[in-house]
Each structure stands twice: as structure tokens, then as C-alpha cells.
Design a protein around this motif. Structure first.
Motif, short mmCIF file in Angstrom:
data_model
loop_
_atom_site.label_atom_id
_atom_site.label_comp_id
_atom_site.label_asym_id
_atom_site.label_seq_id
_atom_site.Cartn_x
_atom_site.Cartn_y
_atom_site.Cartn_z
N CYS A 156 8.81 -15.93 -5.41
CA CYS A 156 7.34 -15.89 -5.41
C CYS A 156 6.83 -14.98 -6.53
CB CYS A 156 6.82 -15.36 -4.07
SG CYS A 156 7.08 -16.48 -2.68
N THR A 157 5.74 -15.37 -7.16
CA THR A 157 5.14 -14.60 -8.24
C THR A 157 4.14 -13.60 -7.68
OG1 THR A 157 3.49 -16.33 -8.53
CG2 THR A 157 5.43 -16.42 -9.94
N ILE A 158 4.68 -12.56 -7.02
CA ILE A 158 3.80 -11.58 -6.38
C ILE A 158 3.77 -10.27 -7.15
CG2 ILE A 158 3.94 -12.54 -4.07
CD1 ILE A 158 6.17 -10.55 -3.48
N GLY A 159 4.46 -10.21 -8.27
CA GLY A 159 4.41 -9.00 -9.06
C GLY A 159 5.71 -8.75 -9.80
N ARG B 56 -0.37 -9.27 -4.73
CA ARG B 56 -0.39 -9.66 -3.33
C ARG B 56 -1.77 -10.13 -2.85
NH1 ARG B 56 4.15 -10.98 -0.34
NH2 ARG B 56 5.57 -9.23 -0.14
N PHE B 57 -2.78 -10.04 -3.69
CA PHE B 57 -4.13 -10.43 -3.25
C PHE B 57 -4.50 -11.84 -3.68
CE2 PHE B 57 -5.38 -5.68 -3.31
CZ PHE B 57 -5.04 -5.54 -1.96
N LYS B 58 -3.52 -12.66 -4.02
CA LYS B 58 -3.83 -14.03 -4.43
C LYS B 58 -4.42 -14.87 -3.30
CE LYS B 58 0.17 -15.11 -6.21
NZ LYS B 58 1.18 -15.94 -6.93
N ILE B 59 -4.26 -14.41 -2.07
CA ILE B 59 -4.80 -15.12 -0.92
C ILE B 59 -6.32 -14.94 -0.81
CG2 ILE B 59 -4.48 -13.18 0.67
CD1 ILE B 59 -3.93 -15.12 2.87
N VAL B 60 -6.88 -13.91 -1.44
CA VAL B 60 -8.29 -13.57 -1.24
C VAL B 60 -9.24 -14.73 -1.56
CG1 VAL B 60 -10.17 -12.07 -2.02
CG2 VAL B 60 -7.94 -11.08 -1.43
N PRO B 61 -9.13 -15.40 -2.71
CA PRO B 61 -10.05 -16.52 -2.97
C PRO B 61 -9.97 -17.62 -1.92
CG PRO B 61 -8.91 -15.88 -4.99
CD PRO B 61 -8.24 -15.15 -3.87
N ARG C 285 -0.06 -19.81 -2.10
CA ARG C 285 0.37 -19.40 -3.44
C ARG C 285 1.69 -18.64 -3.40
NH1 ARG C 285 -2.63 -22.99 -5.98
NH2 ARG C 285 -4.88 -22.63 -5.78
N ASP C 286 2.08 -18.20 -2.23
CA ASP C 286 3.36 -17.53 -2.04
C ASP C 286 3.72 -17.62 -0.56
OD1 ASP C 286 2.29 -15.07 -0.62
OD2 ASP C 286 1.28 -14.81 -2.54
N TYR D 155 6.10 -23.31 0.30
CA TYR D 155 6.23 -21.85 0.19
C TYR D 155 6.56 -21.24 1.54
CZ TYR D 155 4.48 -21.32 -4.63
OH TYR D 155 4.34 -21.36 -5.99
N ILE D 156 5.86 -21.69 2.59
CA ILE D 156 6.07 -21.16 3.93
C ILE D 156 7.47 -21.45 4.41
CG2 ILE D 156 5.22 -21.23 6.32
CD1 ILE D 156 2.49 -22.11 5.15
N ASP D 157 8.01 -22.60 4.04
CA ASP D 157 9.35 -23.00 4.47
C ASP D 157 10.43 -22.07 3.92
OD1 ASP D 157 8.15 -25.13 5.75
OD2 ASP D 157 8.49 -26.51 4.08
#
Length: 417
Positions: free
Chosen positions: A116-119, A331-336, A368-369, A394-396
Motif C-alpha cells: 500500500c502507498t501509505i508513506g 494515511r489520510f487518503k480516506i478523508v475525501p 485506496r489502501d 485492497y481489503i482482501d
């Protein structure tokens, strides 16, 4: 690409068994390479990351049999000179193969890891640690080339308690000459589980669960059967799902100390918790309360892997909440996506402010992750109408069957291709 469809408005009630831990299974599978024989893993989650790791191991000559959540690995003969780039590039934990391969073999070419591209998660920390243990490393266009004339024990002082680096050093040190001391080691429960597996196979490790771990090298390991710990992040995810949707549920198989920081935040938000030795009952309040100053930290602090799910849960809470992300910058890619569902969230640097009492509504949103995708599922449970979580693969990567688990608690949720 598959998607998950959730119809909100259904409270969650009942019991659910928590699967084996992704973040324990992957390093333990890598550790199996240290034994020239048979390793049997019980409660090994059948998730996409485990399947990717199986493919990598099979490319090296490992013979693998699966029976439900039982995984049998025959590692008598391996040839890891060059590993497949596509499979290694699908997950970050492929880098954990470096430690055990250097412990058992003399050279390997490892493609650069993915995930995942979380940082930024620097591979150089792994390399620097291995170099101190008599490994020569060169960075090539096609990957990381490592060779050694024999791993030697060393004192490794970590500038940051990195889980992956701690695990890689442990794995490299098990068959090393002499002793290896890790200072400022990560203390996550999954590292404890890795150490307990290795000890069961004949390794000599002291300081389990502390920030100072000492590994005394042994000549060889032996065959072992081992049961992987329950996944504390899956448990935490389902705890936030119950809090968001309402109802009460028992999560079976999880140890409370592994989810204590999550339980503390949920208790502050008004949830009731009944704790047993290996189960937790969560009772959602009629109205969730906002929680301020949540800070992600290395274990035993609040886990970064639970930040997105807690944010989704607190969107409908009464009052303001705040979350500061101290581990990963993306980690805030979920915000939008949550804002599209009606959430009131503002982000400034590493801090997110959630103005509660939002009325979430169903939307088509995209994972997104891994953890962000799970958080959108939790938000969909609390929303009015129908939510479609796209890119659910992603969830899988971390959940065996999130739809089946949540349906068993009364959620209206299914998967669509």
C-alpha cells in the motif's frame, strides 16, 4: 475489479471468530525458510498477501499444502537466487525474506518490495542492519543483491522501532555465528508471535516483548507446528464497525492487551466493553461521543493500522474528535471519500479534525489502501442508503472474508464483481 455493497442502517449483533493475524503470518512464513524440513501453521489467514507469499516461497522450491486455515510448508530444498519481481512487488513484507535467506543461503537478488502507498518506509534501514551482520549489499536496477560468507551476530541500534527491521534482524540472527542484540526494538505483539514460533522451532531468543531483544545463533532449527495469534487489527476493525453501526457483539479469540489502546478510545467514546481472557464484547452506546487527541504511536500506543477505521467511526459522534498521524504521512487518503459520504473533516499537516454528528449517506467510494478500504466498509454500515466500496481487492489483502464476518453479525453486505 470487485466491489463491496453495503446497505446501512442495520445494527450488528452476535459473535464472530477473529482470523489469524496477517502481520504475524507473513514473517512466520518467511521464518519457515530457516528450517530444512516441515513447518505446519494453524490459523493462517487465507488472504491475498498470504497467497502472494506462498507464490514467492514456491518459486524458491518450497512445497506448500493448504487445508482451510492450515498451511504446511516443506522447506527442505530451496533455490532463492532470483525472486519474481511481480509477486515481490505486490507487498511490502517480501523484504522480510532477506533475513532468513541470508541466514540459510549465501546470495539472493530481491526485487524492490511493494504494498500500500501509505508513506515512505525506507528499505535502507533493513540494508544497514544486514550490513552490520556481514552481508554485502548492492542496489541494482532489478532489485537488492545480497551476499554473505556467513551471517555474524552484531549489536543493532535502531533509530526508530521499526517492526519490519526488527523482524528482519531477528530472522537473520537465528542461524548466525554468535549473538545479536537489538536495541530500541519494536514491541508489537506480532513480533512476540514470531519469536515464540522461532523458539518452538529451536531458536534461542531473550527479551520477547521488550525493546531489547537478544538472539543467540543456533546451528539449525527443527520441524514445528504453531498456531498464529488472532489479528488485533481485524478485531479492532470490527469493534469500530459495531460502534459505528450500533448493537453489541462478541469478538472471539483476541487478547485484550493486543487491542487495549483501541478499547480505551472506544470506551472514551461511550462504548461498553466486557473483557474475558480471549474474547471482548463491545456494546455500542445510543450516541457516540467525540474523542480528542488520538495519537498514532508504536505499540503499545494507538496503532496506525486502526487510524482510518476510528476516523470513520467518529464521523457520526457527538462533538469534535482529533487524530494525529505520527507514523505514515499518507494515511489520510480516506478523508475525501468520507467527505463524499457527508463527513465533516479537515486536515492540517498530520492532524485531522472530525466535526461529529454528521449524517453519513451512501455513495460510490474507492478503497485506496487496505485499512482505508476497511474503514469505508464501517462508514457504509453507519450510513443511510447504499454504499459501494470499489477496488475492494485492497481489503482482501488483510481480511479473509469481511462480508461473511459482518453478515454473521446482521449486516446487509455482499461482494460484487
Amino acid at each position: 475489479m470487485s466491489s463491496i455493497c453495503i446497505r446501512g442502517g442495520y445494527c450488528l449483533n452476535g459473535e464472530v471468530d477473529i482470523q489469524g493475524a496477517k502481520n504475524a503470518a507473513l514473517p512466520i512464513m518467511a521464518a519457515s525458510l530457516l528450517n530444512k524440513g516441515i513447518v505446519c501453521l494453524r490459523r493462517c489467514p487465507q488472504i491475498s498477501d498470504v497467497r502472494h507469499m506462498c507464490r514467492l516461497l514456491e518459486q524458491m522450491g518450497v512445497r506448500i499444502e493448504t487445508d482451510g486455515d492450515r498451511l504446511i510448508l516443506d522447506t527442505k530444498e530451496i533455490d532463492p537466487i532470483e525472486i519474481s519481481a511481480p509477486d515481490a512487488g505486490k507487498m511490502r513484507s517480501s523484504v522480510l525474506l532477506l533475513g532468513p535467506l541470508m541466514g540459510r543461503k549465501t546470495e539472493v537478488l530481491m526485487p524492490y518490495p511493494g504494498g500500500c502507498t501509505i508513506g515512505a518506509r525506507p528499505v535502507n534501514w533493513h540494508i544497514e542492519a544486514l550490513q552490520k551482520m556481514n552481508v554485502q549489499v548492492s542496489m541494482r536496477e532489478e532489485g537488492i543483491y545480497c551476499r554473505t560468507k556467513g551471517i555474524k551476530g552484531a549489536k543493532i541500534v535502531l533509530s526508530y522501532p521499526s517492526v519490519g527491521v526488527t523482524e528482519n534482524v531477528i530472522l537473520a540472527a537465528v542461524l548466525a555465528e554468535g549473538s545479536t542484540e537489538i536495541i530500541n526494538a519494536a514491541m508489537e505483539p506480532e513480533i512476540e508471535d514470531l519469536c515464540r514460533f522461532l523458539i518452538a522451532a529451536g531458536a534461542r531468543i531473550n527479551g520477547i516483548g521488550t525493546n531489547r531483544i537478544v538472539i543467540t545463533g543456533v546451528e539449525q532449527l527443527h520441524d514445528v507446528q504453531y498456531t498464529i495469534m488472532a489479528d488485533r487489527i481485524v478485531a479492532g476493525t470490527y469493534m469500530t464497525a459495531v460502534a459505528a453501526a450500533g448493537g453489541q457483539a462478541v469478538l472471539k479469540g483476541v487478547r485484550v492487551r493486543h487491542v487495549q489502546s483501541v478499547a480505551d478510545v472506544l470506551a472514551e467514546s461511550g462504548c461498553g466493553l466486557i473483557i474475558c481472557e480471549e474474547s471482548i464484547k463491545i456494546i455500542a452506546p445510543s450516541v457516540l461521543l467525540g474523542v480528542k487527541n488520538i495519537q498514532t504511536q508504536p505499540y503499545p500506543g494507538f496503532p496506525t493500522d486502526m487510524q482510518s477505521q476510528m476516523m470513520a467511526c467518529l464521523c457520526t459522534a457527538h462533538g469534535e474528535s482529533s487524530i494525529t498521524e505520527n507514523i505514515f504521512e499518507n494515511r489520510f487518503k480516506i478523508v475525501p471519500e468520507l467527505i463524499r459520504m457527508g463527513a465533516d473533516i479537515s486536515v492540517s499537516g498530520s492532524k485531522a479534525l472530525i466535526s461529529g454528528s454528521a449524517k453519513l449517506h451512501g455513495e460510490a467510494v474507492a478503497a485506496r489502501d487496505l485499512r482505508g478500504g476497511a474503514a469505508l466498509v464501517a462508514a457504509g454500515l453507519a450510513a443511510e442508503g447504499t454504499t459501494i466500496v470499489q477496488e475492494s481487492e485492497y481489503i482482501d489483502r488483510g481480511y479473509v472474508d469481511v462480508c461473511s464476518d459482518l453478515r454473521s453479525l446482521g449486516a446487509c453486505i455482499d461482494r460484487r464483481q
